[in-house]
Design a protein around this motif. Structure first.
Motif, PDB file in Angstrom:
ATOM      1  N   LYS A 315       0.842  -1.199   0.000  1.00 40.50           N
ATOM      2  CA  LYS A 315       0.000   0.000   0.000  1.00 40.50           C
ATOM      3  C   LYS A 315       0.870   1.240   0.000  1.00 40.50           C
ATOM      4  O   LYS A 315       1.798   1.341   0.802  1.00 40.50           O
ATOM      5  CB  LYS A 315      -0.872  -0.001   1.257  1.00 40.50           C
ATOM      6  N   TYR A 316       0.544   2.163  -0.867  1.00 41.13           N
ATOM      7  CA  TYR A 316       1.274   3.420  -0.879  1.00 41.13           C
ATOM      8  C   TYR A 316       0.806   4.271   0.289  1.00 41.13           C
ATOM      9  O   TYR A 316      -0.369   4.220   0.673  1.00 41.13           O
ATOM     10  CB  TYR A 316       1.021   4.169  -2.185  1.00 41.13           C
ATOM     11  N   PRO A 317       1.736   5.081   0.821  1.00 39.64           N
ATOM     12  CA  PRO A 317       1.302   5.975   1.898  1.00 39.64           C
ATOM     13  C   PRO A 317       0.280   6.978   1.362  1.00 39.64           C
ATOM     14  O   PRO A 317       0.287   7.269   0.154  1.00 39.64           O
ATOM     15  CB  PRO A 317       2.585   6.685   2.314  1.00 39.64           C
ATOM     16  N   ALA A 318      -0.555   7.503   2.263  1.00 39.40           N
ATOM     17  CA  ALA A 318      -1.536   8.512   1.840  1.00 39.40           C
ATOM     18  C   ALA A 318      -0.779   9.658   1.187  1.00 39.40           C
ATOM     19  O   ALA A 318       0.363   9.938   1.564  1.00 39.40           O
ATOM     20  CB  ALA A 318      -2.313   8.997   3.051  1.00 39.40           C
ATOM     21  N   GLU A 319      -1.416  10.308   0.215  1.00 40.87           N
ATOM     22  CA  GLU A 319      -0.729  11.328  -0.592  1.00 40.87           C
ATOM     23  C   GLU A 319       0.041  12.355   0.239  1.00 40.87           C
ATOM     24  O   GLU A 319       1.140  12.715  -0.100  1.00 40.87           O
ATOM     25  CB  GLU A 319      -1.749  12.056  -1.484  1.00 40.87           C
ATOM     26  N   GLU A 320      -0.582  12.790   1.357  1.00 39.01           N
ATOM     27  CA  GLU A 320       0.060  13.875   2.093  1.00 39.01           C
ATOM     28  C   GLU A 320       1.149  13.376   3.052  1.00 39.01           C
ATOM     29  O   GLU A 320       1.986  14.135   3.495  1.00 39.01           O
ATOM     30  CB  GLU A 320      -0.983  14.722   2.849  1.00 39.01           C
ATOM     31  N   ALA A 321       1.164  12.053   3.332  1.00 38.92           N
ATOM     32  CA  ALA A 321       2.141  11.528   4.292  1.00 38.92           C
ATOM     33  C   ALA A 321       3.513  11.387   3.632  1.00 38.92           C
ATOM     34  O   ALA A 321       3.606  11.297   2.417  1.00 38.92           O
ATOM     35  CB  ALA A 321       1.659  10.171   4.787  1.00 38.92           C
ATOM     36  N   PRO A 322       4.606  11.373   4.435  1.00 39.79           N
ATOM     37  CA  PRO A 322       5.933  11.207   3.835  1.00 39.79           C
ATOM     38  C   PRO A 322       6.067   9.840   3.179  1.00 39.79           C
ATOM     39  O   PRO A 322       5.428   8.886   3.611  1.00 39.79           O
ATOM     40  CB  PRO A 322       6.883  11.309   5.029  1.00 39.79           C
ATOM     41  N   THR A 323       6.854   9.720   2.138  1.00 36.79           N
ATOM     42  CA  THR A 323       6.903   8.449   1.409  1.00 36.79           C
ATOM     43  C   THR A 323       7.779   7.428   2.127  1.00 36.79           C
ATOM     44  O   THR A 323       8.917   7.716   2.473  1.00 36.79           O
ATOM     45  CB  THR A 323       7.359   8.588  -0.060  1.00 36.79           C
ATOM     46  N   ILE A 324       7.206   6.271   2.360  1.00 37.41           N
ATOM     47  CA  ILE A 324       7.937   5.207   3.061  1.00 37.41           C
ATOM     48  C   ILE A 324       8.705   4.374   2.038  1.00 37.41           C
ATOM     49  O   ILE A 324       9.838   4.020   2.233  1.00 37.41           O
ATOM     50  CB  ILE A 324       6.953   4.287   3.816  1.00 37.41           C
ATOM     51  N   VAL A 325       8.053   4.146   0.902  1.00 32.61           N
ATOM     52  CA  VAL A 325       8.640   3.238  -0.076  1.00 32.61           C
ATOM     53  C   VAL A 325      10.034   3.705  -0.483  1.00 32.61           C
ATOM     54  O   VAL A 325      10.978   2.932  -0.502  1.00 32.61           O
ATOM     55  CB  VAL A 325       7.702   3.146  -1.304  1.00 32.61           C
ATOM     56  N   GLN A 326      10.157   4.987  -0.767  1.00 28.02           N
ATOM     57  CA  GLN A 326      11.450   5.503  -1.214  1.00 28.02           C
ATOM     58  C   GLN A 326      12.521   5.307  -0.133  1.00 28.02           C
ATOM     59  O   GLN A 326      13.656   4.972  -0.430  1.00 28.02           O
ATOM     60  CB  GLN A 326      11.343   7.011  -1.527  1.00 28.02           C
ATOM     61  N   ASP A 327      12.156   5.511   1.128  1.00 27.82           N
ATOM     62  CA  ASP A 327      13.141   5.440   2.215  1.00 27.82           C
ATOM     63  C   ASP A 327      13.705   4.050   2.389  1.00 27.82           C
ATOM     64  O   ASP A 327      14.851   3.880   2.741  1.00 27.82           O
ATOM     65  CB  ASP A 327      12.483   5.848   3.547  1.00 27.82           C
ATOM     66  N   ILE A 328      12.846   3.054   2.144  1.00 27.40           N
ATOM     67  CA  ILE A 328      13.253   1.706   2.511  1.00 27.40           C
ATOM     68  C   ILE A 328      14.010   1.003   1.395  1.00 27.40           C
ATOM     69  O   ILE A 328      14.754   0.088   1.651  1.00 27.40           O
ATOM     70  CB  ILE A 328      12.010   0.944   2.980  1.00 27.40           C
TER      71      ILE A 328
END
Ligand code: NAD
Length: 332
Positions: A315-328
């Protein structure tokens, strides 16, 4: 936290989630953000893992969706419509791979199919001798609502399959959804007539499918992406990838942004690419569904009470939340 504190928190979470489920699945009118729902759900799951004696059959973690609304006839699904396990970052995707590989230690070669997770409402369609005879909502996963008249208005659902010799019985599953421009048009129309606005395209699609008047459904241009095929035994299709191509040849709209991947690294690249690109799509996606391609391996892995072990939704993070996918990504 001791056991009685855990029980208290569990009760509280179950109550909150039950209310949210009812608003979301039955009223099509959510009372909280999906990301908050997902957080509360995770907290309940973690507590139940820590205190397995406190799990009960009626816990929201043990069921899919909610009971069907009463205005349509109930239909029991021949094969349940399961939910999907969620991963909220790429590390959890890796953990999922480790888990299924532990269960099947002899498997060395495998492929994944990556599909966009369409944010709509799941439908099960039955075709008898190539003719659409039934369209049913997911409901609680075991029993759904018979909404055939409404389903017949969706132009991307063939009423008759383009196959020379169609099997006697075939079931197709997929996602009905509202394209973004259509969602905006409907909400504008509702604003002008002082009706309550739909919270998001997913709830608008679910609400539209359960309209009692098929003429209203017809005016709202729902679309449908097919992604699951259930054929009778002894057929030639042995992989998810082939089933998607077959669905397309039958006249269904199949999402073109699918990818056959040979490794988790390829899956990771796909997920990262679509986390950005999805903003350019004319419909909503809230993640990526990763499925093991080979049916035989799927069969070996089987299902939990709630979802298949051979698939997961990142699941992608909600639009306004910081991106988790990129960090990991650096850890994968
Ligand atoms: P889900 O929507 O997270 O995932 C499962 C569904 O994905 C399937 O049933 C199918 O309909 C869909 N899907 C889309 N594309 C697909 C594809 N290519 N292949 C396979 N399936 C695909 O799970 P769910 O059980 O339907 O709903 C749970 C989610 O709904 C929660 O995580 C939460 O985000 C949301 N929810 C929110 C509230 C709220 O109050 N805001 C309440 C209940 C549920």
């Amino acid at each position: 936290m001791n056991i009685s504190q855990a029980q208290q928190r569990i009760n509280q979470l179950r109550q909150q989630l039950q209310k949210a489920n009812y608003a979301y699945y039955v009223l099509d009118n959510p009372i909280m953000e999906d990301s908050i729902y997902d957080q509360l759900y995770r907290e309940l799951q973690d507590l139940e893992t820590q205190y397995p004696d406190l799990i009960t059959d009626h816990s929201p973690t043990q069921r899919v969706g909610d009971s069907p609304a009463s205005q349509f006839a109930s239909i029991k699904h021949n094969i349940p419509l399961y939910s999907l396990e969620n991963a909220f970052n790429l590390q959890e995707l890796r953990q999922w791979q480790d888990r299924w590989q532990r269960q099947t230690p002899n498997i060395e070669q495998f492929e994944y199919v990556c599909e966009l997770k369409i944010d709509g409402s799941a439908l099960a369609l039955t075709y008898e001798n190539g003719v659409l005879i039934r369209g049913v909502t997911r409901g609680d996963g075991t029993t759904g609502e018979n909404i055939t008249q409404n389903v017949r208005t969706i132009r991307s659902i063939p009423l008759k399959l383009t196959l020379e010799n169609p099997p006697n019985l075939i079931e197709i599953r997929g996602e009905a959804f509202l394209p973004l421009d259509e969602f905006d048009r409907i909400n504008l129309e509702r604003e002008q007539t002082a009706e309550a606005l739909f919270a998001n395209p997913r709830n608008a699609a679910a609400g539209t499918l359960r309209q009692l008047d098929p003429k209203i459904v017809d005016r709202r241009r729902l679309q449908f992406f097919a992604y699951t095929l259930h054929l009778p035994q002894n057929n030639q299709i042995t992989t998810q990838w082939d089933s998607l191509n077959y669905l397309q040849s039958m006249g269904f709209l199949v999402n073109p942004n699918r990818k056959l991947c040979q490794s988790l690294e390829e899956v990771t690249n796909y997920c990262n690419q679509w986390e950005t690109n999805r903003r350019n799509l004319p419909y909503m996606t809230d993640g990526v569904v990763v499925k093991i391609n080979n049916y035989e391996l799927q069969k070996q892995l089987g299902f939990t009470q709630k979802f298949p072990r051979w698939a997961i939704a990142l699941k992608y993070p909600a639009e306004e939340a910081p991106t988790i996918v990129q960090d990991i990504i650096v850890n994968v």
